[in-house]
Design a protein around this motif. Structure first.
Motif, PDB file in Angstrom:
ATOM      1  N   PRO A 152      43.025  16.219  48.995  1.00 51.35           N
ATOM      2  CA  PRO A 152      44.025  17.054  50.011  1.00 51.35           C
ATOM      3  C   PRO A 152      44.032  16.176  51.202  1.00 51.35           C
ATOM      4  O   PRO A 152      42.559  16.468  52.194  1.00 51.35           O
ATOM      5  N   GLN A 153      45.126  16.351  52.350  1.00 46.25           N
ATOM      6  CA  GLN A 153      44.637  16.147  53.682  1.00 46.25           C
ATOM      7  C   GLN A 153      44.324  17.523  54.244  1.00 46.25           C
ATOM      8  O   GLN A 153      43.494  17.187  55.111  1.00 46.25           O
ATOM      9  N   VAL A 154      45.170  18.460  54.234  1.00 48.72           N
ATOM     10  CA  VAL A 154      45.173  19.194  54.318  1.00 48.72           C
ATOM     11  C   VAL A 154      45.019  20.400  53.768  1.00 48.72           C
ATOM     12  O   VAL A 154      45.433  20.389  52.681  1.00 48.72           O
ATOM     13  N   LEU A 155      43.635  21.516  53.763  1.00 50.28           N
ATOM     14  CA  LEU A 155      44.219  22.652  53.066  1.00 50.28           C
ATOM     15  C   LEU A 155      44.315  24.135  53.500  1.00 50.28           C
ATOM     16  O   LEU A 155      44.289  24.187  54.461  1.00 50.28           O
ATOM     17  N   LEU A 156      45.263  24.915  52.863  1.00 52.59           N
ATOM     18  CA  LEU A 156      45.637  25.962  53.249  1.00 52.59           C
ATOM     19  C   LEU A 156      45.263  27.361  52.727  1.00 52.59           C
ATOM     20  O   LEU A 156      44.632  27.377  51.471  1.00 52.59           O
ATOM     21  N   LEU A 157      44.362  27.883  53.157  1.00 47.77           N
ATOM     22  CA  LEU A 157      44.090  29.452  52.218  1.00 47.77           C
ATOM     23  C   LEU A 157      44.728  30.615  52.873  1.00 47.77           C
ATOM     24  O   LEU A 157      45.090  31.014  54.101  1.00 47.77           O
ATOM     25  N   ASP A 158      45.624  31.209  52.301  1.00 44.78           N
ATOM     26  CA  ASP A 158      46.118  32.539  51.833  1.00 44.78           C
ATOM     27  C   ASP A 158      45.617  33.757  52.009  1.00 44.78           C
ATOM     28  O   ASP A 158      45.188  34.082  51.176  1.00 44.78           O
ATOM     29  N   GLU A 159      45.052  33.792  52.585  1.00 45.78           N
ATOM     30  CA  GLU A 159      44.407  35.291  52.358  1.00 45.78           C
ATOM     31  C   GLU A 159      43.048  35.067  51.868  1.00 45.78           C
ATOM     32  O   GLU A 159      43.401  36.351  50.594  1.00 45.78           O
ATOM     33  N   PRO A 160      43.276  34.364  51.170  1.00 45.64           N
ATOM     34  CA  PRO A 160      41.779  33.871  49.754  1.00 45.64           C
ATOM     35  C   PRO A 160      40.578  35.121  49.690  1.00 45.64           C
ATOM     36  O   PRO A 160      39.693  34.844  48.065  1.00 45.64           O
ATOM     37  N   LEU A 161      40.392  35.978  50.994  1.00 48.08           N
ATOM     38  CA  LEU A 161      39.037  36.589  50.412  1.00 48.08           C
ATOM     39  C   LEU A 161      39.569  38.043  50.622  1.00 48.08           C
ATOM     40  O   LEU A 161      38.698  39.077  49.752  1.00 48.08           O
ATOM     41  N   SER A 162      40.679  38.692  50.193  1.00 49.10           N
ATOM     42  CA  SER A 162      41.457  40.003  50.691  1.00 49.10           C
ATOM     43  C   SER A 162      41.015  40.495  49.507  1.00 49.10           C
ATOM     44  O   SER A 162      41.491  41.638  49.816  1.00 49.10           O
ATOM     45  N   ALA A 163      41.390  39.951  48.304  1.00 46.75           N
ATOM     46  CA  ALA A 163      41.446  40.822  47.173  1.00 46.75           C
ATOM     47  C   ALA A 163      40.198  41.331  46.638  1.00 46.75           C
ATOM     48  O   ALA A 163      39.622  41.730  45.672  1.00 46.75           O
ATOM     49  N   LEU A 164      38.642  40.271  47.498  1.00 48.90           N
ATOM     50  CA  LEU A 164      37.227  41.177  47.173  1.00 48.90           C
ATOM     51  C   LEU A 164      37.055  41.986  47.879  1.00 48.90           C
ATOM     52  O   LEU A 164      37.231  42.569  48.286  1.00 48.90           O
ATOM     53  N   ASP A 165      35.136  42.025  46.899  1.00 52.03           N
ATOM     54  CA  ASP A 165      34.820  43.439  47.525  1.00 52.03           C
ATOM     55  C   ASP A 165      33.953  42.704  48.916  1.00 52.03           C
ATOM     56  O   ASP A 165      34.402  41.733  49.148  1.00 52.03           O
ATOM     57  N   ALA A 166      34.083  43.769  49.743  1.00 47.25           N
ATOM     58  CA  ALA A 166      33.270  43.522  51.387  1.00 47.25           C
ATOM     59  C   ALA A 166      31.774  42.199  51.777  1.00 47.25           C
ATOM     60  O   ALA A 166      31.725  41.427  51.968  1.00 47.25           O
ATOM     61  N   LYS A 167      31.243  42.925  50.149  1.00 43.35           N
ATOM     62  CA  LYS A 167      29.281  41.791  50.775  1.00 43.35           C
ATOM     63  C   LYS A 167      30.467  40.818  50.147  1.00 43.35           C
ATOM     64  O   LYS A 167      29.905  39.636  50.401  1.00 43.35           O
ATOM     65  N   ILE A 168      30.357  40.329  48.642  1.00 40.85           N
ATOM     66  CA  ILE A 168      31.510  38.999  48.758  1.00 40.85           C
ATOM     67  C   ILE A 168      32.354  38.003  49.553  1.00 40.85           C
ATOM     68  O   ILE A 168      32.341  37.055  49.624  1.00 40.85           O
ATOM     69  N   ARG A 169      33.101  39.371  50.363  1.00 38.06           N
ATOM     70  CA  ARG A 169      33.562  38.250  51.262  1.00 38.06           C
ATOM     71  C   ARG A 169      32.993  37.865  52.511  1.00 38.06           C
ATOM     72  O   ARG A 169      33.664  36.756  52.740  1.00 38.06           O
TER      73      ARG A 169
END
Lengths: 349, 290, 260
Positions: A152-169
């Protein structure tokens, strides 16, 4: 001309204006974060770029072309969602291949591309698994590969980390940033986590109430917040009330101490702000603002010790580094704390 | 005393708690069904025979099964299709949210409104003297029966009548499944270039397939075994399997009791077969589930 | 466009329901030529056979509900608490009545429990009544079991049971004082569904020759013109009342739970 340009973007739901006159220019290959509390309009901006919401007015220009009139599936934009959003009925490889299949890429090229993407996200052997067999972090990496597979020309990331554990984040955000740099893809990242935004971005847009309060590099946002909101939302802040005694030289009185800030102020009361790391225990050269204080709570955070010190009516948070040979201050100790006037921000009311 | 009771508790087998249920199921569900199966293969004087089952191979009985299967197939298929369209309209189609809850309540009512009263309602509506029939005749001079060949007391009439409980049953079952489709799936698909139709074909329908198959099997069995509505609409002379069996039990019209068992056995085979097919298909469609 | 198609699907689909309901209502009021009247209802309600068969079916429904509750609630409870490995088997059995047609089941009854069998239930009126009740319980099993099992899922029965045991309650007390009140809404839902299923049931009652409401409906349907429509309206009202009561108890219980 910027690669992605958002101009005078407006969005209203009914009578509520969720996004107000939003402008932003992003260079090719830049990683920009939209940071703000929930309801600040950051997700709405992202969804307008994706095409899920139609702007009430304004333009979104990618590579010289206004995309506002295009449907989401015509925009060639990749997106990663908060809740993974992998197709549960398809294997990992089929998920990654989805966009290519839609495009009509021949099977051989498709397979090669899927292999390449799975290697890139570090899951080369999991192509045959179904999403339910993966951990959250793995699913989010597959979602990233799926979004990037179609280039894609542009990548959008919509809170991609907020459902994960702190370490993995933390580890995943590093990985996302590495992949983004490697591919040089223009990226917009939406988050409410200021630490995340500071660590990952080229530039940050701090949003509040549908308005961009400040746009700048992380260093700038943190150290020179433009508004009271930015100062308070990003990082921890000590607030000190002061009386202006000489407006023209910027001299203020804090408790019984008078000090000049070296810039003109409006007469009356002002609120001064400083970061915890700008406050030192004890006296130091070049820190003429000295306050007498009593130690309150002491939080041992590992490398850093955060100490609360009460000076008159104000409570200051200050950070000192842990030194193995020196015990931390104890509650009730009488101490002196010092601050450099250069580190004091004047917050407009 | 305390010791004694704890010893007794240890000795009381766990299965005693489910014994009444299994006894009931055995006596009033499983044994009756099995007795039909055995009866179908039992000669009048005792001993094994295939004559009863072979006796089903007459034009009348073959026809009865065939009409029943067609009737059940079409009413299940139409019920699924219409119910799906309505549920999709309610869940995904942007209709006012206020419609949803009354519609589900009404579906609960309508899916249970079957049997004789349902037949009466349709007779009053599109029967020879029904509301719509009369209205078409007096207002437009259209004779429903002559113009379209429509007859409520036919297989087509039965299919339409059965829709009254098939459609709401489908709505009740498929609405939660449609709720389970995440908005992100559709959005992710469109971000990857998929049209709405491609999203449905490659993602949504495969995900819904187990529910769709299950509901179809249920609706099929539901109309295959229905006696009362058909009986009230078309009377005992309608040649469908359940009515034939009904007459057989009542008055032994086939002249051979063994044939009655074979007839009932055939019905179990067909509804059981439909459900077995469903289970197999579902197992294949659900590879991706826990 | 999307919305237009949705409205079209919804409105066209609704015709399947609305037209027959309109038709039966209109027809039931048309007994007197030229004017709407309640004559058909009068005729039905004053019929002593109506009253007799209707009260017979109500009694059968009530007995079926009591029996169903006593059979299903302890079983569902016990399976959830002690024998979760049996759940697939039990669920399979409870779905059987949806697969095996009622007419086949009752045919099996007639064969198994006739006057010359080891358990001649059909030999006496009382025996036949009991057999019919068992048959109705079997028909209602899928609804009753599903309702109760769903109800049990929402409460932590293991903890409740242990708490009751630690205070010295026996199994009967646990069941009557702790479990039943907590799944009362689910049980009532199952009960009203059972009522709706049983009240107009035709096949079993007709083949077991019991004077129930279903066979009466058939008789009226075969011999009268306007009364069947009136009966259909009454039957629809009963079904509607059952479903309405389910909604009502569910809503009331949510209300009290929120206050707690």
């Amino acid at each position: 001309m910027a690669f992605l340009k958002i101009a005078h973007l407006e969005k209203s739901f009914g009578t509520t204006r969720v996004v107000k006159d939003f402008d932003l220019e992003i260079e090719r290959g830049e990683f920009v974060s939209l940071l703000g509390p929930s309801g600040c309009g950051k997700t709405t901006v992202l969804r307008m770029v994706a095409g899920f919401e139609t702007p009430s007015s304004g333009a979104i220009i990618v590579d010289g072309k206004d995309i506002v009139g295009l449907r989401p599936n015509q925009r060639n934009i990749g997106m990663v969602f908060q809740a993974y959003a992998l197709f549960p009925n398809l294997t990992v490889a089929e998920n990654v291949a989805f966009g290519l299949k839609i495009k009509g890429t021949p099977a051989e090229q498709r397979d090669a591309r899927v292999k390449e993407m799975l290697a890139m996200i570090g899951l080369p052997d999991l192509g045959g698994r179904y999403p339910f067999q993966l951990s959250g972090g793995q699913q989010q990496r597959v979602a990233l590969a799926r979004a990037l597979a179609v280039q894609p020309q542009v990548l959008l990331l919509d809170e991609p980390l907020s459902a994960l554990d702190a370490k993995i984040r933390v580890s995943l955000r590093t990985q996302i940033r590495d992949i983004q740099r490697e591919l040089g893809i223009t990226t917009i990242f939406v988050t409410h986590d200021q630490e995340e935004a500071l660590s990952i971005s080229d530039r940050i847009v701090v949003m509040n109430g549908g308005v961009a309060e400040q746009v700048g590099a992380p260093f700038e946002i943190y150290n020179r917040p433009a508004t009271r909101f930015v100062a308070q939302f990003v990082g921890t802040l000590n607030l000190i009330e002061a009386d202006v005694t000489l407006p023209e030289t910027g001299t203020v009185r804090i408790g019984t101490t008078e000090i000049s800030l070296g810039r003109p102020l409006k007469p009356g009361r002002v609120t001064l702000a400083c970061r915890p790391e700008a406050v030192s225990l004890g006296l130091a050269d070049g820190r003429p603002l000295v306050l007498h204080a009593e130690i309150g709570e002491v939080h041992f955070l590992g490398a850093v010790i955060r100490v609360q010190a009460r000076a008159g009516r104000t409570t200051l948070s200050l950070d000192t580094f842990n030194r193995p040979d020196t015990p931390p201050p104890a509650a009730g100790d009488k101490v002196q704390v010092s601050i450099s006037p250069a580190d004091l921000l004047v917050l407009e009311a | 005393m305390a010791d004694l009771s704890s010893v007794r508790r240890m000795l009381t087998p766990r299965w005693l708690g489910v014994a009444p249920f299994f006894l009931f199921a055995l006596m009033f569900l499983i044994l009756p069904a099995l007795s039909i199966v055995f009866g179908a293969f039992r000669a009048p004087g005792g001993g094994f025979t295939l004559d009863n089952v072979a006796g089903l191979n007459t034009p009348t009985i073959r026809g009865a099964y065939w009409v029943s299967i067609r009737l059940s197939f079409w009413s299940a298929l139409l019920g699924c299709a219409i119910g799906f369209a309505m549920a999709a309209a309610i869940v995904l189609g942007g209709l006012p949210r206020g419609i949803r809850s009354p519609m589900l309540t009404f579906s609960g009512v309508a899916s249970n409104f079957a049997g004789l009263p349902l037949a009466f309602a349709f007779i009053a509506t599109i029967g020879p003297a029904g509301l719509i029939t009369v209205w078409l005749r007096t207002e437009f001079g259209i004779n429903l029966r002559a113009a379209t060949g429509f007859n409520l007391f036919s297989t087509t009439g039965l299919i339409i009548t059965y829709l009254f409980f098939q459609v709401p049953l489908m709505i009740l079952i498929i609405t939660p499944a449609l709720d389970g489709l995440k908005r992100e799936w559709r959005e992710a698909a469109s971000m990857l270039g998929a049209t709405g139709w491609q999203y449905w074909r490659m993602v949504a329908l495969p995900i819904l397939l187990p529910s769709l198959l299950g509901t179809f099997a249920l609706l099929f069995a539901n109309s295959f075994g229905a006696v009362a509505t058909a009986f009230a609409l078309a009377g005992p002379q309608l040649n469908i399997a359940p009515i034939l069996l009904f007459s057989q039990i009542r008055g032994d019209v086939l002249g051979n009791p063994g044939l009655g068992y074979a007839l009932a056995f055939g019905m179990i085979v067909i509804t059981g077969g439909a459900n077995a097919a469903y289970l197999i298909l579902r197992a294949r469609a659900e590879r991706w589930q826990k | 466009m999307m919305r237009f198609m949705s409205w079209t699907a919804f409105l066209l689909g609704s015709l399947i329901f609305i037209l027959p309901l309109l038709g039966m209502t209109e027809f039931s009021l048309s007994m007197r030529r030229g004017v709407y009247s309640l004559d058909a209802y009068m005729s039905v309600l004053s019929d002593p056979v109506f009253r007799a068969t209707f009260s017979y079916s109500v009694m059968m429904a009530l007995f079926t509900i009591v029996f169903g509750v006593l059979l299903v609630v302890p079983t569902a409870y016990w399976v959830r608490l002690k024998m979760p490995e049996l759940r697939p088997v039990i669920e399979f059995i409870t779905l059987l009545p949806l697969v095996i047609p009622a007419i086949v089941i009752v045919f099996g009854y007639i064969r198994l429990y006739n006057t010359s069998s080891w358990l001649p239930l059909t030999g006496s009126t009382m025996g036949t009544n009991i057999l019919l009740m068992f048959g109705y319980s079997a028909l209602a099993l899928p609804y009753m079991y599903r309702a109760v099992d769903t109800g049990l899922r929402t409460i932590d029965i293991a903890t409740l049971t242990e708490a009751a045991q630690s205070m010295g309650a026996g199994w009967v007390q646990i069941f009557a004082r702790v479990i039943l009140p907590n799944v009362l809404v689910a049980v009532l839902s199952g009960a009203f569904l059972t009522f709706a299923v049983v009240i107009g049931e035709f096949t079993m009652a007709a083949l077991l020759n019991r004077p129930a409401f279903g066979p009466y409906l058939q008789l009226v349907g075969a011999n009268k013109a306007y009364e069947p429509a009136a009966l259909a309206v009454i039957a629809f009202a009963i079904t509607w009342a059952c479903m309405g009561l389910i909604q009502l108890v569910t809503r009331l219980s949510k209300h009290t739970r929120a206050q707690r």
